[in-house]
Design an enzyme around this catalytic site. Structure first.
Site, PDB file in Angstrom:
ATOM      1  N   GLU A 246       0.873  -1.177   0.000  1.00 31.77           N
ATOM      2  CA  GLU A 246       0.000   0.000   0.000  1.00 31.77           C
ATOM      3  C   GLU A 246       0.900   1.212   0.000  1.00 31.77           C
ATOM      4  O   GLU A 246       1.704   1.367   0.914  1.00 31.77           O
ATOM      5  CB  GLU A 246      -0.864   0.024   1.269  1.00 31.77           C
ATOM      6  CG  GLU A 246      -1.821  -1.130   1.420  1.00 31.77           C
ATOM      7  CD  GLU A 246      -2.712  -1.296   0.223  1.00 31.77           C
ATOM      8  OE1 GLU A 246      -3.005  -0.288  -0.450  1.00 31.77           O
ATOM      9  OE2 GLU A 246      -3.089  -2.432  -0.049  1.00 31.77           O
ATOM     10  N   CYS A 280      -2.432   7.836   4.446  1.00 32.61           N
ATOM     11  CA  CYS A 280      -2.425   7.484   3.014  1.00 32.61           C
ATOM     12  C   CYS A 280      -3.715   7.959   2.380  1.00 32.61           C
ATOM     13  O   CYS A 280      -3.771   8.212   1.187  1.00 32.61           O
ATOM     14  CB  CYS A 280      -2.380   5.975   2.818  1.00 32.61           C
ATOM     15  SG  CYS A 280      -1.000   5.201   3.536  1.00 32.61           S
TER      16      CYS A 280
HETATM   17  C1  UN1 Z   1      -3.148   4.827   6.276  1.00 31.38           C
HETATM   18  O1  UN1 Z   1      -3.108   6.042   6.359  1.00 31.38           O
HETATM   19  O2  UN1 Z   1      -2.160   4.208   5.826  1.00 31.38           O
HETATM   20  O3  UN1 Z   1      -9.058   4.759   6.159  1.00 31.38           O
HETATM   21  C2  UN1 Z   1      -4.257   4.002   6.781  1.00 31.38           C
HETATM   22  C3  UN1 Z   1      -8.366   5.321   7.009  1.00 31.38           C
HETATM   23  C4  UN1 Z   1      -7.779   4.506   8.128  1.00 31.38           C
HETATM   24  C5  UN1 Z   1      -6.534   3.828   7.685  1.00 31.38           C
HETATM   25  C6  UN1 Z   1      -5.504   4.744   7.116  1.00 31.38           C
HETATM   26  N1  UN1 Z   1      -8.744   3.529   8.536  1.00 31.38           N
HETATM   27  O4  UN1 Z   1      -8.168   6.526   6.989  1.00 31.38           O
END
Ligand code: UN1
Length: 493
Positions: A246, A280
Protein backbone atom coordinates in the site's frame (compact mmCIF):
# COMPACT_ATOMS: atom_id res chain seq x y z
CA UNK A 1 11.17 2.10 27.68
CA UNK A 2 14.37 0.07 27.32
CA UNK A 3 13.17 -1.68 24.15
CA UNK A 4 14.28 -5.03 22.76
CA UNK A 5 13.55 -7.22 19.80
CA UNK A 6 10.98 -9.96 20.32
CA UNK A 7 12.25 -13.18 18.78
CA UNK A 8 11.08 -16.72 19.44
CA UNK A 9 8.96 -15.63 22.42
CA UNK A 10 11.84 -13.85 24.15
CA UNK A 11 12.68 -10.14 24.47
CA UNK A 12 16.30 -9.94 23.36
CA UNK A 13 18.91 -7.23 22.78
CA UNK A 14 20.17 -6.54 19.29
CA UNK A 15 23.41 -8.21 18.28
CA UNK A 16 25.31 -4.99 17.51
CA UNK A 17 24.68 -2.96 20.64
CA UNK A 18 23.72 0.07 18.45
CA UNK A 19 20.50 1.69 19.55
CA UNK A 20 18.14 4.41 18.35
CA UNK A 21 15.64 6.61 20.15
CA UNK A 22 11.95 7.20 19.75
CA UNK A 23 10.93 10.72 20.79
CA UNK A 24 7.63 12.50 21.20
CA UNK A 25 7.13 14.74 18.12
CA UNK A 26 5.06 17.17 20.23
CA UNK A 27 7.92 17.53 22.73
CA UNK A 28 11.23 16.36 21.42
CA UNK A 29 12.79 16.55 24.90
CA UNK A 30 10.79 13.49 25.79
CA UNK A 31 12.58 10.27 24.87
CA UNK A 32 9.96 7.53 24.93
CA UNK A 33 12.36 4.66 24.51
CA UNK A 34 15.54 3.32 22.99
CA UNK A 35 15.66 0.30 20.71
CA UNK A 36 18.17 -2.01 19.06
CA UNK A 37 19.28 -1.18 15.52
CA UNK A 38 18.88 -4.69 14.22
CA UNK A 39 21.46 -6.32 12.00
CA UNK A 40 21.58 -9.29 9.61
CA UNK A 41 22.11 -11.56 12.57
CA UNK A 42 18.93 -10.39 14.34
CA UNK A 43 16.89 -10.70 11.15
CA UNK A 44 18.27 -14.20 10.54
CA UNK A 45 17.34 -15.20 14.09
CA UNK A 46 13.82 -13.85 13.70
CA UNK A 47 13.33 -15.60 10.36
CA UNK A 48 14.67 -18.90 11.76
CA UNK A 49 12.29 -18.62 14.71
CA UNK A 50 9.33 -17.87 12.45
CA UNK A 51 10.27 -20.70 10.10
CA UNK A 52 10.57 -23.22 12.93
CA UNK A 53 7.31 -22.07 14.56
CA UNK A 54 5.45 -22.36 11.25
CA UNK A 55 5.69 -26.15 11.27
CA UNK A 56 3.65 -26.50 14.46
CA UNK A 57 1.43 -23.43 14.06
CA UNK A 58 0.04 -24.40 10.65
CA UNK A 59 -0.99 -27.80 12.05
CA UNK A 60 -3.29 -26.34 14.68
CA UNK A 61 -6.91 -25.96 13.71
CA UNK A 62 -7.83 -22.54 12.43
CA UNK A 63 -10.28 -22.30 15.31
CA UNK A 64 -7.50 -22.94 17.83
CA UNK A 65 -5.34 -20.27 16.19
CA UNK A 66 -8.30 -17.91 16.38
CA UNK A 67 -8.56 -18.54 20.09
CA UNK A 68 -5.09 -17.10 20.60
CA UNK A 69 -6.34 -14.01 18.81
CA UNK A 70 -9.35 -13.90 21.09
CA UNK A 71 -7.06 -13.95 24.15
CA UNK A 72 -4.97 -11.20 22.52
CA UNK A 73 -8.12 -9.12 21.89
CA UNK A 74 -9.30 -9.36 25.50
CA UNK A 75 -5.92 -8.11 26.76
CA UNK A 76 -5.78 -5.32 24.20
CA UNK A 77 -9.26 -4.17 25.20
CA UNK A 78 -8.17 -3.93 28.82
CA UNK A 79 -5.07 -1.98 27.74
CA UNK A 80 -6.91 0.27 25.29
CA UNK A 81 -6.29 3.59 27.04
CA UNK A 82 -2.68 2.81 27.96
CA UNK A 83 -1.87 1.94 24.34
CA UNK A 84 -3.81 4.95 22.97
CA UNK A 85 -1.82 7.38 25.13
CA UNK A 86 1.39 5.80 23.90
CA UNK A 87 0.29 5.97 20.25
CA UNK A 88 -0.48 9.66 20.63
CA UNK A 89 2.75 10.46 22.47
CA UNK A 90 4.76 8.58 19.91
CA UNK A 91 3.22 9.63 16.59
CA UNK A 92 1.63 12.93 17.56
CA UNK A 93 -1.93 12.42 16.41
CA UNK A 94 -4.72 13.73 18.64
CA UNK A 95 -5.75 11.42 21.47
CA UNK A 96 -9.16 10.83 19.88
CA UNK A 97 -7.29 9.53 16.85
CA UNK A 98 -4.86 7.61 19.04
CA UNK A 99 -7.84 5.81 20.54
CA UNK A 100 -9.36 5.22 17.10
CA UNK A 101 -6.09 3.67 15.95
CA UNK A 102 -6.20 1.18 18.83
CA UNK A 103 -9.90 0.52 18.27
CA UNK A 104 -9.21 -0.16 14.59
CA UNK A 105 -6.48 -2.67 15.49
CA UNK A 106 -8.78 -4.41 17.95
CA UNK A 107 -11.50 -4.48 15.28
CA UNK A 108 -9.14 -6.41 13.04
CA UNK A 109 -8.50 -8.99 15.79
CA UNK A 110 -12.23 -9.31 16.37
CA UNK A 111 -13.02 -9.56 12.67
CA UNK A 112 -10.45 -12.27 12.10
CA UNK A 113 -11.49 -14.19 15.20
CA UNK A 114 -15.10 -13.94 14.01
CA UNK A 115 -14.21 -15.71 10.76
CA UNK A 116 -12.76 -18.86 12.30
CA UNK A 117 -16.08 -20.68 12.65
CA UNK A 118 -17.33 -19.37 9.32
CA UNK A 119 -17.09 -21.15 5.94
CA UNK A 120 -13.50 -20.98 4.73
CA UNK A 121 -13.24 -22.16 1.16
CA UNK A 122 -15.74 -23.51 -1.33
CA UNK A 123 -17.30 -26.68 -2.64
CA UNK A 124 -17.12 -26.62 -6.42
CA UNK A 125 -19.09 -28.79 -8.82
CA UNK A 126 -17.41 -31.16 -11.22
CA UNK A 127 -18.50 -32.28 -14.67
CA UNK A 128 -18.34 -35.78 -13.24
CA UNK A 129 -21.13 -36.40 -10.71
CA UNK A 130 -18.93 -38.76 -8.69
CA UNK A 131 -16.29 -36.09 -8.25
CA UNK A 132 -16.30 -33.38 -5.58
CA UNK A 133 -13.93 -30.47 -5.76
CA UNK A 134 -12.98 -28.04 -3.03
CA UNK A 135 -11.22 -24.74 -2.87
CA UNK A 136 -9.03 -25.02 0.23
CA UNK A 137 -6.70 -22.34 1.54
CA UNK A 138 -3.19 -23.09 2.69
CA UNK A 139 -0.82 -20.73 4.48
CA UNK A 140 2.26 -19.49 2.67
CA UNK A 141 4.83 -19.65 5.45
CA UNK A 142 6.83 -16.75 6.87
CA UNK A 143 5.34 -13.28 6.42
CA UNK A 144 7.28 -10.02 6.86
CA UNK A 145 5.13 -7.02 7.79
CA UNK A 146 6.79 -3.65 7.27
CA UNK A 147 4.64 -0.91 8.72
CA UNK A 148 4.49 2.89 8.88
CA UNK A 149 4.40 5.22 11.87
CA UNK A 150 1.06 6.92 11.15
CA UNK A 151 -1.05 3.95 12.30
CA UNK A 152 1.47 2.31 14.60
CA UNK A 153 -1.07 0.00 16.18
CA UNK A 154 -3.82 -0.66 13.61
CA UNK A 155 -1.66 -1.34 10.56
CA UNK A 156 0.57 -3.95 12.24
CA UNK A 157 -2.58 -5.72 13.42
CA UNK A 158 -4.20 -5.46 9.97
CA UNK A 159 -1.25 -7.45 8.69
CA UNK A 160 -0.48 -9.75 11.61
CA UNK A 161 -4.00 -10.99 12.45
CA UNK A 162 -5.08 -12.37 9.04
CA UNK A 163 -1.59 -13.82 8.53
CA UNK A 164 -1.42 -15.78 11.75
CA UNK A 165 -5.00 -17.01 11.76
CA UNK A 166 -4.36 -18.60 8.37
CA UNK A 167 -1.36 -20.47 9.79
CA UNK A 168 1.52 -18.22 8.75
CA UNK A 169 4.10 -16.87 11.18
CA UNK A 170 5.08 -13.20 11.16
CA UNK A 171 8.02 -10.87 11.62
CA UNK A 172 6.96 -7.29 12.20
CA UNK A 173 9.43 -4.56 11.23
CA UNK A 174 7.82 -1.33 12.45
CA UNK A 175 8.80 2.23 11.59
CA UNK A 176 11.65 3.52 13.76
CA UNK A 177 9.42 6.48 14.67
CA UNK A 178 6.97 4.26 16.52
CA UNK A 179 9.12 1.54 17.98
CA UNK A 180 7.46 1.80 21.42
CA UNK A 181 4.01 0.99 20.09
CA UNK A 182 5.40 -2.03 18.25
CA UNK A 183 7.11 -3.12 21.45
CA UNK A 184 3.75 -2.89 23.21
CA UNK A 185 2.19 -5.10 20.54
CA UNK A 186 4.92 -7.67 21.26
CA UNK A 187 4.29 -7.40 25.01
CA UNK A 188 0.58 -8.05 24.55
CA UNK A 189 1.19 -10.90 22.11
CA UNK A 190 3.55 -12.42 24.67
CA UNK A 191 0.93 -12.14 27.43
CA UNK A 192 -1.69 -13.66 25.13
CA UNK A 193 0.51 -16.77 25.00
CA UNK A 194 1.13 -17.18 21.26
CA UNK A 195 3.63 -20.01 20.81
CA UNK A 196 7.23 -18.76 20.50
CA UNK A 197 8.14 -17.60 17.00
CA UNK A 198 4.58 -17.09 15.73
CA UNK A 199 4.82 -13.31 16.16
CA UNK A 200 8.27 -11.67 16.17
CA UNK A 201 9.31 -8.03 16.17
CA UNK A 202 12.65 -6.68 14.90
CA UNK A 203 13.39 -3.00 15.37
CA UNK A 204 15.48 -0.56 13.35
CA UNK A 205 16.14 -0.04 9.69
CA UNK A 206 16.41 -3.70 8.75
CA UNK A 207 13.49 -3.94 6.30
CA UNK A 208 15.76 -4.51 3.34
CA UNK A 209 17.37 -7.55 4.96
CA UNK A 210 13.99 -8.98 5.75
CA UNK A 211 12.65 -8.51 2.22
CA UNK A 212 15.73 -10.20 0.74
CA UNK A 213 15.72 -13.14 3.13
CA UNK A 214 15.12 -16.34 1.12
CA UNK A 215 12.94 -17.86 3.86
CA UNK A 216 10.46 -14.97 3.85
CA UNK A 217 7.59 -15.95 1.56
CA UNK A 218 5.34 -12.91 1.69
CA UNK A 219 6.20 -9.25 2.21
CA UNK A 220 3.39 -6.98 3.35
CA UNK A 221 4.21 -3.32 3.19
CA UNK A 222 2.38 -0.08 3.96
CA UNK A 223 4.29 3.15 3.35
CA UNK A 224 5.67 5.37 0.62
CA UNK A 225 5.74 4.57 -3.08
CA UNK A 226 9.53 4.92 -3.20
CA UNK A 227 10.08 2.21 -0.62
CA UNK A 228 7.23 0.03 -1.92
CA UNK A 229 8.57 0.15 -5.49
CA UNK A 230 11.98 -0.94 -4.21
CA UNK A 231 10.37 -3.86 -2.40
CA UNK A 232 8.46 -4.89 -5.53
CA UNK A 233 11.70 -4.95 -7.50
CA UNK A 234 13.54 -7.07 -4.94
CA UNK A 235 10.64 -9.50 -4.61
CA UNK A 236 10.39 -9.90 -8.40
CA UNK A 237 13.87 -11.46 -8.34
CA UNK A 238 12.69 -14.40 -6.25
CA UNK A 239 11.05 -17.53 -7.59
CA UNK A 240 8.44 -17.92 -4.85
CA UNK A 241 8.09 -14.66 -2.99
CA UNK A 242 5.29 -12.19 -3.32
CA UNK A 243 4.41 -8.82 -1.89
CA UNK A 244 1.37 -6.65 -1.33
CA UNK A 245 2.16 -2.96 -1.00
CA UNK A 246 0.00 0.00 0.00
CA UNK A 247 1.77 3.09 -1.18
CA UNK A 248 0.02 6.35 -0.49
CA UNK A 249 -2.27 8.55 -2.49
CA UNK A 250 -3.09 11.92 -3.97
CA UNK A 251 -6.67 11.69 -2.81
CA UNK A 252 -9.46 14.17 -3.41
CA UNK A 253 -12.84 15.28 -2.22
CA UNK A 254 -14.99 16.19 -5.22
CA UNK A 255 -17.62 18.79 -4.32
CA UNK A 256 -20.34 19.00 -6.97
CA UNK A 257 -22.70 21.95 -7.52
CA UNK A 258 -25.63 20.32 -5.71
CA UNK A 259 -23.56 19.41 -2.63
CA UNK A 260 -24.81 19.88 0.90
CA UNK A 261 -22.23 22.45 1.92
CA UNK A 262 -22.20 21.49 5.59
CA UNK A 263 -21.20 17.97 4.61
CA UNK A 264 -18.76 19.26 2.00
CA UNK A 265 -16.89 21.60 4.33
CA UNK A 266 -16.69 19.11 7.19
CA UNK A 267 -15.68 16.23 4.92
CA UNK A 268 -12.97 18.43 3.43
CA UNK A 269 -11.60 19.49 6.83
CA UNK A 270 -11.52 15.91 8.11
CA UNK A 271 -9.97 14.58 4.90
CA UNK A 272 -7.29 17.25 4.71
CA UNK A 273 -6.30 17.78 8.33
CA UNK A 274 -7.02 14.76 10.54
CA UNK A 275 -3.67 13.21 11.51
CA UNK A 276 -2.22 16.53 10.24
CA UNK A 277 -2.81 15.27 6.69
CA UNK A 278 -0.52 12.30 7.27
CA UNK A 279 -2.75 9.39 6.26
CA UNK A 280 -2.42 7.48 3.01
CA UNK A 281 -6.09 8.37 2.69
CA UNK A 282 -5.75 12.11 3.45
CA UNK A 283 -7.00 14.46 0.74
CA UNK A 284 -4.59 17.07 -0.56
CA UNK A 285 -6.99 18.09 -3.35
CA UNK A 286 -10.48 19.54 -3.08
CA UNK A 287 -12.02 19.52 -6.55
CA UNK A 288 -14.85 22.04 -6.37
CA UNK A 289 -17.56 22.99 -8.88
CA UNK A 290 -17.14 26.66 -9.83
CA UNK A 291 -20.80 27.45 -9.09
CA UNK A 292 -20.31 26.91 -5.37
CA UNK A 293 -16.61 27.67 -5.22
CA UNK A 294 -16.72 31.00 -3.43
CA UNK A 295 -19.20 29.82 -0.79
CA UNK A 296 -17.28 26.62 -0.18
CA UNK A 297 -13.95 28.42 -0.05
CA UNK A 298 -15.18 31.00 2.44
CA UNK A 299 -16.56 28.41 4.83
CA UNK A 300 -13.61 26.04 4.42
CA UNK A 301 -11.08 28.78 5.20
CA UNK A 302 -13.13 30.03 8.15
CA UNK A 303 -13.17 26.54 9.66
CA UNK A 304 -9.51 25.89 8.84
CA UNK A 305 -8.53 29.03 10.76
CA UNK A 306 -10.43 27.73 13.81
CA UNK A 307 -8.55 24.41 13.92
CA UNK A 308 -6.95 23.97 17.31
CA UNK A 309 -3.32 22.91 17.02
CA UNK A 310 -1.32 21.83 20.04
CA UNK A 311 -0.52 19.08 22.50
CA UNK A 312 -2.24 16.01 21.05
CA UNK A 313 -2.95 14.62 24.51
CA UNK A 314 -5.34 17.55 25.03
CA UNK A 315 -8.80 16.19 24.14
CA UNK A 316 -9.82 19.49 22.52
CA UNK A 317 -6.88 19.62 20.09
CA UNK A 318 -7.71 18.76 16.46
CA UNK A 319 -4.21 18.72 15.01
CA UNK A 320 -0.98 17.60 16.67
CA UNK A 321 2.51 17.91 15.19
CA UNK A 322 3.85 16.26 12.06
CA UNK A 323 6.13 13.33 12.70
CA UNK A 324 9.67 14.72 12.48
CA UNK A 325 12.01 17.39 11.22
CA UNK A 326 12.22 15.82 7.76
CA UNK A 327 8.42 15.99 7.49
CA UNK A 328 8.39 19.71 8.34
CA UNK A 329 10.99 20.32 5.66
CA UNK A 330 9.13 18.28 3.06
CA UNK A 331 5.82 20.04 3.71
CA UNK A 332 7.52 23.47 3.70
CA UNK A 333 9.12 22.59 0.34
CA UNK A 334 5.73 21.72 -1.13
CA UNK A 335 4.23 24.92 0.30
CA UNK A 336 6.97 26.88 -1.51
CA UNK A 337 6.50 24.82 -4.65
CA UNK A 338 2.79 25.66 -4.68
CA UNK A 339 3.69 29.37 -4.61
CA UNK A 340 6.21 28.86 -7.41
CA UNK A 341 3.67 26.99 -9.50
CA UNK A 342 1.25 29.91 -9.29
CA UNK A 343 -1.02 29.02 -6.36
CA UNK A 344 -3.34 31.66 -4.95
CA UNK A 345 -2.61 31.20 -1.24
CA UNK A 346 -5.75 31.35 0.90
CA UNK A 347 -4.29 30.24 4.21
CA UNK A 348 -0.59 30.76 4.59
CA UNK A 349 0.34 27.89 6.86
CA UNK A 350 3.73 26.59 7.78
CA UNK A 351 6.01 25.89 10.73
CA UNK A 352 4.75 27.20 14.08
CA UNK A 353 7.38 28.73 16.33
CA UNK A 354 7.45 30.07 19.89
CA UNK A 355 5.37 28.86 22.86
CA UNK A 356 3.66 26.36 23.05
CA UNK A 357 5.07 24.91 19.83
CA UNK A 358 8.79 25.32 20.17
CA UNK A 359 9.62 21.80 21.34
CA UNK A 360 7.63 20.03 18.64
CA UNK A 361 7.10 19.78 14.89
CA UNK A 362 3.91 21.82 14.69
CA UNK A 363 2.65 23.13 11.38
CA UNK A 364 -0.49 25.05 10.50
CA UNK A 365 -2.62 24.30 7.42
CA UNK A 366 -1.56 25.61 4.05
CA UNK A 367 -4.51 26.10 1.68
CA UNK A 368 -4.43 27.46 -1.86
CA UNK A 369 -6.49 27.69 -5.02
CA UNK A 370 -4.98 26.54 -8.28
CA UNK A 371 -6.21 25.58 -11.74
CA UNK A 372 -5.42 21.99 -12.60
CA UNK A 373 -2.29 21.75 -14.69
CA UNK A 374 -0.77 18.50 -15.85
CA UNK A 375 2.71 19.97 -15.38
CA UNK A 376 2.15 20.91 -11.74
CA UNK A 377 4.07 18.73 -9.31
CA UNK A 378 2.24 20.03 -6.29
CA UNK A 379 -1.11 18.82 -7.64
CA UNK A 380 0.25 15.39 -8.50
CA UNK A 381 2.72 14.35 -5.80
CA UNK A 382 1.90 13.10 -2.32
CA UNK A 383 2.69 15.74 0.32
CA UNK A 384 1.71 13.97 3.57
CA UNK A 385 1.05 17.02 5.68
CA UNK A 386 -1.44 19.84 6.32
CA UNK A 387 -1.35 21.10 2.74
CA UNK A 388 -4.38 21.20 0.45
CA UNK A 389 -5.28 22.62 -2.96
CA UNK A 390 -8.71 23.81 -4.01
CA UNK A 391 -9.07 23.07 -7.72
CA UNK A 392 -12.04 24.68 -9.51
CA UNK A 393 -13.88 22.68 -12.19
CA UNK A 394 -16.77 23.59 -14.46
CA UNK A 395 -18.61 20.25 -14.49
CA UNK A 396 -18.52 16.60 -13.45
CA UNK A 397 -16.56 15.54 -16.53
CA UNK A 398 -13.79 17.93 -15.68
CA UNK A 399 -13.93 16.81 -12.03
CA UNK A 400 -13.38 13.19 -13.08
CA UNK A 401 -10.54 14.20 -15.41
CA UNK A 402 -8.84 16.18 -12.65
CA UNK A 403 -9.35 13.41 -10.09
CA UNK A 404 -7.67 10.86 -12.38
CA UNK A 405 -4.88 13.25 -13.38
CA UNK A 406 -2.34 11.86 -10.90
CA UNK A 407 -0.33 8.68 -10.80
CA UNK A 408 -2.06 7.59 -7.59
CA UNK A 409 -5.48 6.03 -7.00
CA UNK A 410 -6.33 5.33 -3.37
CA UNK A 411 -9.25 7.28 -1.92
CA UNK A 412 -11.97 9.35 -3.54
CA UNK A 413 -14.94 11.14 -1.98
CA UNK A 414 -17.79 12.85 -3.76
CA UNK A 415 -20.20 15.25 -2.12
CA UNK A 416 -23.48 15.31 -3.99
CA UNK A 417 -27.20 14.78 -3.44
CA UNK A 418 -27.59 13.30 -6.91
CA UNK A 419 -27.23 9.53 -7.04
CA UNK A 420 -26.67 9.56 -10.79
CA UNK A 421 -23.66 11.82 -10.42
CA UNK A 422 -22.37 9.69 -7.55
CA UNK A 423 -22.56 6.68 -9.87
CA UNK A 424 -20.49 8.46 -12.53
CA UNK A 425 -17.79 9.14 -9.96
CA UNK A 426 -18.04 5.54 -8.77
CA UNK A 427 -17.56 4.18 -12.28
CA UNK A 428 -15.14 6.64 -13.86
CA UNK A 429 -12.71 7.60 -11.11
CA UNK A 430 -9.69 5.40 -10.38
CA UNK A 431 -9.52 4.51 -6.68
CA UNK A 432 -9.55 1.66 -4.22
CA UNK A 433 -11.73 3.36 -1.60
CA UNK A 434 -14.72 5.41 -2.71
CA UNK A 435 -17.02 7.49 -0.51
CA UNK A 436 -20.25 9.41 -1.04
CA UNK A 437 -20.99 12.30 1.34
CA UNK A 438 -18.11 11.27 3.56
CA UNK A 439 -14.44 12.16 3.98
CA UNK A 440 -11.67 10.24 2.18
CA UNK A 441 -10.47 8.77 5.49
CA UNK A 442 -11.95 6.33 7.96
CA UNK A 443 -12.14 2.94 6.21
CA UNK A 444 -13.35 0.03 8.32
CA UNK A 445 -11.29 -3.14 8.66
CA UNK A 446 -13.79 -5.57 7.15
CA UNK A 447 -13.62 -3.76 3.79
CA UNK A 448 -10.88 -4.27 1.23
CA UNK A 449 -8.24 -1.56 1.71
CA UNK A 450 -5.92 -0.76 -1.15
CA UNK A 451 -5.38 1.35 -4.19
CA UNK A 452 -4.63 1.25 -7.88
CA UNK A 453 -1.90 2.85 -10.02
CA UNK A 454 1.01 4.04 -7.81
CA UNK A 455 -1.06 3.50 -4.66
CA UNK A 456 -0.94 -0.28 -4.58
CA UNK A 457 -0.26 -3.64 -6.08
CA UNK A 458 -3.96 -4.33 -6.61
CA UNK A 459 -3.86 -6.74 -3.68
CA UNK A 460 -5.83 -4.94 -1.02
CA UNK A 461 -5.05 -5.55 2.61
CA UNK A 462 -7.21 -5.46 5.75
CA UNK A 463 -9.99 -8.04 5.36
CA UNK A 464 -8.96 -9.13 1.88
CA UNK A 465 -5.41 -9.87 2.95
CA UNK A 466 -6.50 -13.48 3.22
CA UNK A 467 -5.97 -13.76 -0.54
CA UNK A 468 -2.36 -12.64 -0.17
CA UNK A 469 -1.35 -14.81 2.78
CA UNK A 470 -2.96 -18.04 1.54
CA UNK A 471 -2.70 -20.21 -1.54
CA UNK A 472 -6.04 -21.24 -2.95
CA UNK A 473 -5.69 -24.91 -3.70
CA UNK A 474 -8.07 -27.19 -5.59
CA UNK A 475 -8.70 -30.56 -3.94
CA UNK A 476 -10.64 -33.05 -6.03
CA UNK A 477 -12.00 -36.37 -4.76
CA UNK A 478 -13.40 -39.23 -6.82
CA UNK A 479 -16.16 -41.34 -5.24
CA UNK A 480 -16.55 -43.75 -8.19
CA UNK A 481 -14.83 -47.10 -8.33
CA UNK A 482 -13.29 -46.17 -11.68
CA UNK A 483 -11.49 -43.10 -12.93
CA UNK A 484 -13.74 -40.77 -14.87
CA UNK A 485 -12.20 -37.75 -16.50
CA UNK A 486 -13.54 -34.30 -17.33
CA UNK A 487 -13.20 -32.62 -20.72
CA UNK A 488 -14.18 -35.89 -22.45
CA UNK A 489 -10.77 -37.42 -21.75
CA UNK A 490 -10.87 -41.19 -22.06
CA UNK A 491 -9.20 -43.66 -19.77
CA UNK A 492 -8.80 -46.31 -22.48
CA UNK A 493 -5.26 -47.36 -23.32
C1 UN1 B 1 -3.15 4.83 6.28
O1 UN1 B 1 -3.11 6.04 6.36
O2 UN1 B 1 -2.16 4.21 5.83
O3 UN1 B 1 -9.06 4.76 6.16
C2 UN1 B 1 -4.26 4.00 6.78
C3 UN1 B 1 -8.37 5.32 7.01
C4 UN1 B 1 -7.78 4.51 8.13
C5 UN1 B 1 -6.53 3.83 7.68
C6 UN1 B 1 -5.50 4.74 7.12
N1 UN1 B 1 -8.74 3.53 8.54
O4 UN1 B 1 -8.17 6.53 6.99
Amino acid sequence: MEGKNYINGIFVNGSSGDRFESRNPANTDEVLGTFPSSTDKDVNNAVSAAKAAYQGWKCLSRIKRGEYLDAFTQLLKAGHEEISQLVTRECGKGIVEGRADVTEGIHMCQYVFGTVRMPHGDVIDSEIPEKDAFLRRKPKGVVAAITPWNFPFAIPLWLICPSVVEGNTVILKPSRETACTAHKIAEYAHKAGFPPGVINVVQGGCGDLLVKHPDVHVVLFVGSNDVGSGIKQIVAGFRDKMCACEMGGKNAVIVLDDANLDIAVNAAIISAFKTSGQRCTSASRLIVHEKILSNFEKRFIELTKRIKIGNPLDETVFMGPVINQAATEKVARYNDLAREEGAEVLCNGGMLVGEPFKKGYFMSPFVYRMENNPKSRVLREEVFGPHVAIIPVKDIDEAIGVYNDTDYGLSCAVITEDYRKAKRIRDDCEYGLGYVNLPTIGAEVHLPFGGVKKSGTGLPSASTLIDVVTHRTAWTVNHAKKIKMAQGLTVKL
